[in-house]
Design an enzyme around this catalytic site. Structure first.
Site, PDB file in Angstrom:
ATOM      1  N   CYS A  58      37.065  43.108  37.056  1.00  9.72           N
ATOM      2  CA  CYS A  58      38.161  43.790  36.389  1.00  9.72           C
ATOM      3  C   CYS A  58      36.934  44.486  35.336  1.00  9.72           C
ATOM      4  O   CYS A  58      36.396  44.066  34.565  1.00  9.72           O
ATOM      5  CB  CYS A  58      39.063  43.308  35.542  1.00  9.72           C
ATOM      6  N   CYS A  67      36.783  51.662  38.283  1.00  9.89           N
ATOM      7  CA  CYS A  67      37.917  50.669  38.152  1.00  9.89           C
ATOM      8  C   CYS A  67      38.270  49.915  39.192  1.00  9.89           C
ATOM      9  O   CYS A  67      38.382  50.884  40.528  1.00  9.89           O
ATOM     10  CB  CYS A  67      39.116  51.534  37.695  1.00  9.89           C
TER      11      CYS A  67
END
Length: 261
Positions: A70, A177
């Site tokens: 992440c 992302c």
């Protein structure tokens, strides 16, 4: 061999699938936080607390390494996670692939969440690695949530909005992302224009998977027997892959391998 991965949601699927391809014999632990979604709007302190809880749930499975799959958690919580788990468990963070994307100069775009776009963290990476490139930072509001929920209409809408902010003649695109890697082909279709050279995509899944193996001294063995198990943890609770996760090829790869074991 056991590799754990953590994320707020299903963005970890791309890196998990990359590990599975490199080592089909490795057990995988997927620890996420559906109760706390989304992490992006949270304060750094709140986000760090939730990320630590997810990391602890993964660490309880006694993995050989933990991938923080992440970007947002890597920005805000990686030092705290490393301080708690290392050296017992090597921790591998996720950094947007700005350096390889900018290595040849030219025009590049970085797609990221609104919180990451324009942040001191991302701007620092641009200054360090992309001075010779012409960089466009593209905020993608709603895209990670659309991917998380496997909402095809919302993915189409948010990808189109981000593509409209992306120069037509970019040479490379950084997926900043981890969720975005699950819809990379839809993004490619949106940013590739007729008559122009193919846009080169730069994600992080393959790099972090390879780094995790290096950190534990394991070589890739894609021909190994597909005997690796799968453990899924949602906000600290034993769970399974969701229907949304299984709607993506990466999720189906993990699900099929687990079912065949």
């Amino acid at each position: 061999m056991k590799i754990a991965l953590m994320d707020s949601g299903i963005g970890l699927l791309a890196a998990a699938a990359a590990v599975r391809r490199l080592r089909p014999d490795a057990d995988l632990v997927l620890s996420s936080d559906p109760d706390g979604l989304p992490w992006g709007p949270r304060t750094p302190e709140d986000l760090t607390a939730r990320a630590l809880a997810v990391a602890r749930a993964a660490a309880a499975q006694r993995p050989d390494a933990l991938i923080v799959a992440c970007n947002t958690a890597s920005v805000h919580a990686l030092p705290a996670i490393r301080a708690e788990l290392e050296p017992r468990i090597p921790v591998i963070g996720t950094v947007p692939a700005i350096k390889p994307a900018a290595s040849d100069g030219g025009k590049i775009a970085i797609w990221a969440t609104p919180g990451t776009t324009g942040s001191p963290y991302q701007r620092g990476l641009i200054r360090e690695f992309a001075e010779a490139a012409e960089v466009t930072e593209v905020p993608c509001p709603g895209l990670a949530d659309a991917v998380e929920n496997a909402d095809a209409a919302a993915v189409e809408r948010t990808v189109a909005a981000a593509a409209a902010l992306t120069p037509r003649d970019i040479r490379a695109l950084v997926l900043g992302c981890t969720h975005y890697e699950l819809v990379a082909e839809q993004i490619r279709t949106a940013v590739q224009h007729s008559g122009l050279p193919p846009v080169v995509f730069h994600g992080s899944a393959g790099a972090v998977a390879a780094q995790a193996l290096r950190r534990i001294g394991a070589a890739p063995a894609p021909a190994a027997a597909p005997v690796g198990g799968l453990t899924v943890i949602h906000s600290g609770r034993p769970s399974r892959l969701t229907d949304a996760a299984l709607s993506y090829p990466e999720g189906r790869l993990l699900g099929v391998a687990a079912a065949a074991r």
